[in-house]
Design a protein around this motif. Structure first.
Motif, PDB file in Angstrom:
ATOM      1  N   LEU A   1     -11.774 -18.216  -6.073  1.00  0.00           N
ATOM      2  CA  LEU A   1     -11.634 -17.484  -4.890  1.00  0.00           C
ATOM      3  C   LEU A   1     -12.957 -17.192  -4.192  1.00  0.00           C
ATOM      4  O   LEU A   1     -13.617 -16.387  -5.113  1.00  0.00           O
ATOM      5  N   GLY A   2     -13.335 -17.699  -3.254  1.00  0.00           N
ATOM      6  CA  GLY A   2     -14.701 -17.344  -2.843  1.00  0.00           C
ATOM      7  C   GLY A   2     -14.863 -16.592  -1.454  1.00  0.00           C
ATOM      8  O   GLY A   2     -14.130 -16.962  -0.584  1.00  0.00           O
ATOM      9  N   VAL A   3     -15.504 -15.522  -1.378  1.00  0.00           N
ATOM     10  CA  VAL A   3     -15.582 -14.897  -0.160  1.00  0.00           C
ATOM     11  C   VAL A   3     -17.259 -14.586   0.027  1.00  0.00           C
ATOM     12  O   VAL A   3     -18.039 -14.891  -0.826  1.00  0.00           O
ATOM     13  N   LYS A   4     -17.379 -14.062   1.129  1.00  0.00           N
ATOM     14  CA  LYS A   4     -19.010 -13.838   1.616  1.00  0.00           C
ATOM     15  C   LYS A   4     -19.679 -14.923   1.358  1.00  0.00           C
ATOM     16  O   LYS A   4     -19.589 -16.016   1.737  1.00  0.00           O
ATOM     17  N   ARG A   5     -20.916 -14.882   0.695  1.00  0.00           N
ATOM     18  CA  ARG A   5     -21.700 -15.724   0.357  1.00  0.00           C
ATOM     19  C   ARG A   5     -21.650 -16.338  -1.257  1.00  0.00           C
ATOM     20  O   ARG A   5     -22.582 -16.737  -1.836  1.00  0.00           O
TER      21      ARG A   5
ATOM     22  N   ASP B   1     -13.588 -18.572   1.743  1.00  0.00           N
ATOM     23  CA  ASP B   1     -13.425 -17.769   3.154  1.00  0.00           C
ATOM     24  C   ASP B   1     -14.942 -17.507   3.563  1.00  0.00           C
ATOM     25  O   ASP B   1     -16.009 -17.680   2.751  1.00  0.00           O
ATOM     26  N   ASP B   2     -14.978 -17.009   4.702  1.00  0.00           N
ATOM     27  CA  ASP B   2     -16.568 -16.576   5.076  1.00  0.00           C
ATOM     28  C   ASP B   2     -17.359 -17.640   4.870  1.00  0.00           C
ATOM     29  O   ASP B   2     -17.241 -18.823   5.378  1.00  0.00           O
ATOM     30  N   ARG B   3     -18.720 -17.492   4.090  1.00  0.00           N
ATOM     31  CA  ARG B   3     -19.372 -18.437   4.006  1.00  0.00           C
ATOM     32  C   ARG B   3     -19.422 -18.861   2.479  1.00  0.00           C
ATOM     33  O   ARG B   3     -20.519 -19.429   2.011  1.00  0.00           O
ATOM     34  N   ALA B   4     -18.468 -18.692   1.780  1.00  0.00           N
ATOM     35  CA  ALA B   4     -18.501 -19.019   0.486  1.00  0.00           C
ATOM     36  C   ALA B   4     -18.491 -20.535   0.357  1.00  0.00           C
ATOM     37  O   ALA B   4     -18.012 -21.308   1.127  1.00  0.00           O
ATOM     38  N   ARG B   5     -19.046 -20.709  -0.920  1.00  0.00           N
ATOM     39  CA  ARG B   5     -19.075 -22.378  -1.115  1.00  0.00           C
ATOM     40  C   ARG B   5     -18.508 -22.775  -2.570  1.00  0.00           C
ATOM     41  O   ARG B   5     -18.525 -21.901  -3.569  1.00  0.00           O
ATOM     42  N   GLY B   6     -17.742 -23.367  -2.665  1.00  0.00           N
ATOM     43  CA  GLY B   6     -16.927 -23.843  -4.017  1.00  0.00           C
ATOM     44  C   GLY B   6     -17.236 -25.270  -4.435  1.00  0.00           C
ATOM     45  O   GLY B   6     -17.405 -25.946  -3.662  1.00  0.00           O
ATOM     46  N   VAL B   7     -17.242 -25.473  -5.643  1.00  0.00           N
ATOM     47  CA  VAL B   7     -17.603 -26.843  -6.129  1.00  0.00           C
ATOM     48  C   VAL B   7     -16.540 -27.161  -7.148  1.00  0.00           C
ATOM     49  O   VAL B   7     -16.414 -26.288  -8.244  1.00  0.00           O
ATOM     50  N   PHE B   8     -16.047 -28.206  -7.136  1.00  0.00           N
ATOM     51  CA  PHE B   8     -15.364 -28.697  -8.441  1.00  0.00           C
ATOM     52  C   PHE B   8     -15.572 -30.226  -8.691  1.00  0.00           C
ATOM     53  O   PHE B   8     -15.799 -31.157  -7.821  1.00  0.00           O
ATOM     54  N   GLN B   9     -16.406 -30.283 -10.074  1.00  0.00           N
ATOM     55  CA  GLN B   9     -16.458 -31.670 -10.359  1.00  0.00           C
ATOM     56  C   GLN B   9     -15.759 -31.891 -11.821  1.00  0.00           C
ATOM     57  O   GLN B   9     -15.798 -31.188 -12.639  1.00  0.00           O
TER      58      GLN B   9
ATOM     59  N   ASN C   1      -8.488 -20.871 -16.076  1.00  0.00           N
ATOM     60  CA  ASN C   1      -9.879 -20.552 -15.549  1.00  0.00           C
ATOM     61  C   ASN C   1      -9.615 -19.834 -14.276  1.00  0.00           C
ATOM     62  O   ASN C   1      -9.664 -20.481 -13.342  1.00  0.00           O
ATOM     63  N   PHE C   2      -9.941 -18.449 -14.373  1.00  0.00           N
ATOM     64  CA  PHE C   2      -9.923 -17.772 -12.911  1.00  0.00           C
ATOM     65  C   PHE C   2     -11.332 -17.385 -12.804  1.00  0.00           C
ATOM     66  O   PHE C   2     -11.897 -16.317 -13.280  1.00  0.00           O
ATOM     67  N   ALA C   3     -11.792 -17.825 -11.665  1.00  0.00           N
ATOM     68  CA  ALA C   3     -13.284 -17.487 -11.266  1.00  0.00           C
ATOM     69  C   ALA C   3     -13.154 -16.745 -10.052  1.00  0.00           C
ATOM     70  O   ALA C   3     -12.892 -17.285  -8.801  1.00  0.00           O
ATOM     71  N   PHE C   4     -13.378 -15.587  -9.958  1.00  0.00           N
ATOM     72  CA  PHE C   4     -13.178 -14.754  -9.038  1.00  0.00           C
ATOM     73  C   PHE C   4     -14.658 -13.940  -8.503  1.00  0.00           C
ATOM     74  O   PHE C   4     -14.786 -13.592  -7.280  1.00  0.00           O
ATOM     75  N   GLY C   5     -15.464 -13.522  -9.640  1.00  0.00           N
ATOM     76  CA  GLY C   5     -16.451 -12.662  -9.214  1.00  0.00           C
ATOM     77  C   GLY C   5     -17.785 -13.591  -9.132  1.00  0.00           C
ATOM     78  O   GLY C   5     -17.978 -14.948  -9.200  1.00  0.00           O
ATOM     79  N   GLY C   6     -18.914 -12.928  -9.023  1.00  0.00           N
ATOM     80  CA  GLY C   6     -20.365 -13.384  -9.162  1.00  0.00           C
ATOM     81  C   GLY C   6     -20.861 -13.832  -7.637  1.00  0.00           C
ATOM     82  O   GLY C   6     -20.166 -14.123  -6.864  1.00  0.00           O
ATOM     83  N   LEU C   7     -22.139 -13.865  -7.734  1.00  0.00           N
ATOM     84  CA  LEU C   7     -22.719 -14.156  -6.570  1.00  0.00           C
ATOM     85  C   LEU C   7     -22.937 -15.757  -6.605  1.00  0.00           C
ATOM     86  O   LEU C   7     -22.657 -16.445  -5.661  1.00  0.00           O
TER      87      LEU C   7
END
Lengths: 436, 251
Positions: free
Chosen positions: A286-290, A317-325, A257-263
């Motif tokens: 990979l999260g960048v910006k918001r 990176d930046d103000r990105a937020r990741g979630v893993f459950q 599962n590669f999750a790169f895009g989307g707001l």
């Protein structure tokens, strides 16, 4: 029900009349039930435990509308090339509808059925009915109810028992119009002892849209599925995707599962394991910006002797937020379960955030289950080591971050896809050149 | 080549080096010995530019330039090489990739073009063979899962490829069995040349049996308390460091 939800619900009756499967009473019933459920509960709320880190209220503020069949965009085949695998049977969905002109399934073995979901509902309704909604149902959460009621198309793939496919099947979703809603539903069936590779790629024009998709996969006894999801949605898009896998006895499944895009992007992956089934889930976000990128996995060990492995890695990176459950549930009769789950996160900025929550629920008493989570920054010793080898600090950090992420790309066995993902990573971490 | 004058260094406000003076000329091999906690590794780290050390006084001049003024990668490109006591494992970065990136960084710094891919492979494979390493090591991640001996050999491989002018070996002999020690020593000896200098930090005489130093210095309590020729190392092996430290206290 609030007024915002009304926008979706109010528009529904008119849309429903044009949706595929009009003559099928089972589907009409399923859609009606799903609509009722959605109309009263709406999209999932942060009050639900599985959604506490991901707030989807933005969807209720902006009404996304499906693109009618008549106004579907004309997509230039050349612009898809960068995402389309050269050595795959290719299925393309534009704005939520199958596009035969862009698809190519020449040379598929005759016994293999690959077609648009709308077409399958016309020609093979009985066959579809025996799988549709059997891996996941309306009660799961609001997006499943939404998908059941709203889906406009998708693909139906049936690989008969014993069939081994030499090439992968790629399903490429593209959304082209601002404010549009693409709701797709796929059903993938592998008969006993069959073997296949399935790639789902999500892309879109640089506009805001909502991509809501559900894939149900049925992997027969001793069958083998290698599944990839590559989510490269536009930076303004909302993506909600679910993959629900049912593995029969001795079935093997590896999912990347590669999750790169989307707001705002959320993926749910669930696998139900019968006896001695093997399941491996790999993920990279990979999260960048918001960007807000949420990945949820759930593995149900239903019967004994099954094995599951999970490794999810995140770079924020930046103000990105990741979630893993990640949740592993071992049923009382699922003795000798062997399960491991690992989630590793790299935070590159002080404003980046990750919420990680591994959960084990074990009802059997003879099992081996483990989980581990790390959240950290780059190792300063490694940075200095590279500097002492003539590499400047910025390049050293970039190289280490690339290496962290590339472990997941390295696991991809499909050469053309691996090359495509590597290209993406090198664009993301530009100071690296690559030597094989 | 290298001139250290009255170097004083603090770590977390604690004085670790208390006035080091050392002159290293081209082609010389200097061994720095001393008991645990004497500041040997600190000296090696300060010379290579590791952070976390506060230079409170003195100077280090390397080839007429202020070494302490350069970031670590510039020191490395100028020809200062630290062979680590504990080489770091870097998953996901292959040995051959790091070697090439490092070599090209030096070449670029010196105004040269990137190394030709074929020439590079020939060069690397030759050195690998000389160090009795398996070629597979090149394609493995840097130091990941290597044994202690393999890590040290890998350091010497990097040194052989980068051809530094000043090699600082920090406890290169620790964790090596006799066979590995011999191979590593042969590797170092093959790099000896009139314009290349070595500083070897070590606890024990045994490395010096294989790599013969021109000078031996004893570092204790942050100062060089005595210097001499190779015979000093033999005396240390026999008597330990106690007699020197006592002498210093008495003086």
């Amino acid at each position: 029900m609030n007024t915002a939800l009304n926008q979706y619900a109010a528009a529904y009756p008119e849309l429903a009349a044009a949706m595929p499967g009009q003559g099928l009473s089972w589907l009409q019933q399923l859609r009606a039930d799903a609509f009722t459920q959605f109309a009263s509960h709406g999209f999932p709320s942060p009050r639900e435990e599985d959604w506490r880190y991901t707030n989807v209220s933005a969807l209720e503020k902006k009404a996304f509308n499906p693109v009618s069949a008549a106004t579907t965009s004309f997509v230039d085949a050349d612009c898809l090339k960068q995402y389309q695998l050269a050595d795959a049977w290719s299925l393309v969905l534009v704005d939520g509808r199958f596009d035969a002109r862009l698809s190519n399934i020449q040379g598929l073995p005759d016994a293999v059925q690959v077609m648009a979901m709308a077409e399958a509902l016309q020609l093979h309704a009985g066959q579809v009915a025996s799988y549709f909604g059997k891996a996941v149902d309306t009660a799961e959460h609001g997006f499943i109810a939404f998908n059941n009621a709203w889906f406009t198309d998708g693909v139906f793939v049936h690989i008969p028992a014993g069939q081994i496919l030499a090439k992968p099947i790629q399903c490429l979703h593209i959304v082209t119009q601002e404010g549009s809603l693409a709701t797709t539903r796929n059903v993938l069936v592998l008969g006993d002892h069959a073997s296949a590779q399935w790639v789902e790629t999500f892309v879109g024009a640089d506009v805001g849209y909502l991509s809501a998709t559900v894939t149900e996969a049925f992997v027969g006894q001793n069958a083998e599925l290698t599944a990839y999801k590559v989510q490269c949605e536009s930076a303004k898009a909302y993506h909600f995707g679910g993959l629900y896998i049912k593995q029969a006895r001795d079935a093997r499944c590896i999912q990347h599962n590669f999750a790169f895009g989307g707001l705002l992007a959320r993926t749910d992956i669930r696998a139900d394991l019968e006896q001695a089934a093997e399941c491996e889930l790999n993920g990279l976000y990979l999260g960048v910006k918001r960007q807000h990128i949420d990945n949820h996995t759930r593995i149900n060990h239903v019967q004994s002797h099954a094995t599951s492995r999970q490794l999810y890695k995140g770079v924020l990176d930046d103000r990105a937020r990741g979630v893993f459950q990640g949740r592993v549930v071992v049923a009382e009769q699922a003795q000798k379960t062997d399960s491991n789950m690992s989630n590793r996160n790299l935070l590159l900025s002080a404003d980046a955030e990750v919420d990680t929550k591994p959960q084990l629920e074990i009802y059997a008493d003879d099992v081996k289950c483990g989980h581990g989570v790390t959240i950290g920054q780059l190792d300063e010793k490694s940075v200095f080591y590279l500097q002492s080898r003539c590499i400047d600090e910025a390049t050293a950090r970039n190289m280490l971050t690339f290496a962290f992420a590339n472990e997941m790309v390295d696991k991809v066995t499909l050469p053309t896809l691996k090359a495509l993902l590597l290209q993406f990573l090198l664009k993301h971490f530009p100071q690296n050149s690559y030597v094989d | 080549m290298l001139s250290i004058k009255d170097l004083t260094v603090n770590v977390n406000d604690k004085k670790i080096l208390k006035g080091i003076n050392l002159e290293v000329k081209a082609g010389e091999i200097h061994a720095i010995m001393g008991p645990n906690g004497s500041g040997k590794s600190t000296l090696a780290h300060v010379l290579s530019g590791k952070s976390g050390y506060e230079v409170t006084g003195g100077s280090v001049t390397y080839q007429d330039k202020d070494l302490l003024d350069m970031p670590p990668e510039i020191r490395a490109r100028e020809g200062v090489f630290l062979a680590f006591q504990y080489p770091v494992e870097i998953p996901g970065v292959s040995n051959v990739y790091l070697l090439k990136a490092a070599l090209n960084a030096i070449r670029k710094y010196n105004g040269l073009d990137e190394v030709d891919a074929m020439d590079f492979l020939m060069l690397v494979k030759g050195k690998v063979k000389a160090l009795e390493m398996d070629e597979k090591f090149l394609y493995r991640a840097v130091n990941e899962g290597f044994s202690g001996g393999e890590k040290k050999r890998n350091e010497i491989l990097q040194m052989a490829i980068l051809e530094p002018k000043l090699c600082i070996l920090d406890e290169t002999d620790s964790g090596l069995d006799i066979d590995a020690l011999k191979i590593v020593a042969d590797g170092v000896n093959s790099l000896r040349s009139p314009d290349r200098s070595f500083i070897m930090v070590t606890h024990y005489q045994r490395l010096l049996d294989y790599i013969k130093p021109d000078f031996v210095h004893v570092l204790a309590h942050g100062q060089i308390i005595t210097s001499g020729g190779p015979e000093l190392a033999l005396e240390l092996e026999e008597k330990g460091y106690g007699w020197l430290e006592d002498g210093q206290v008495a003086a």
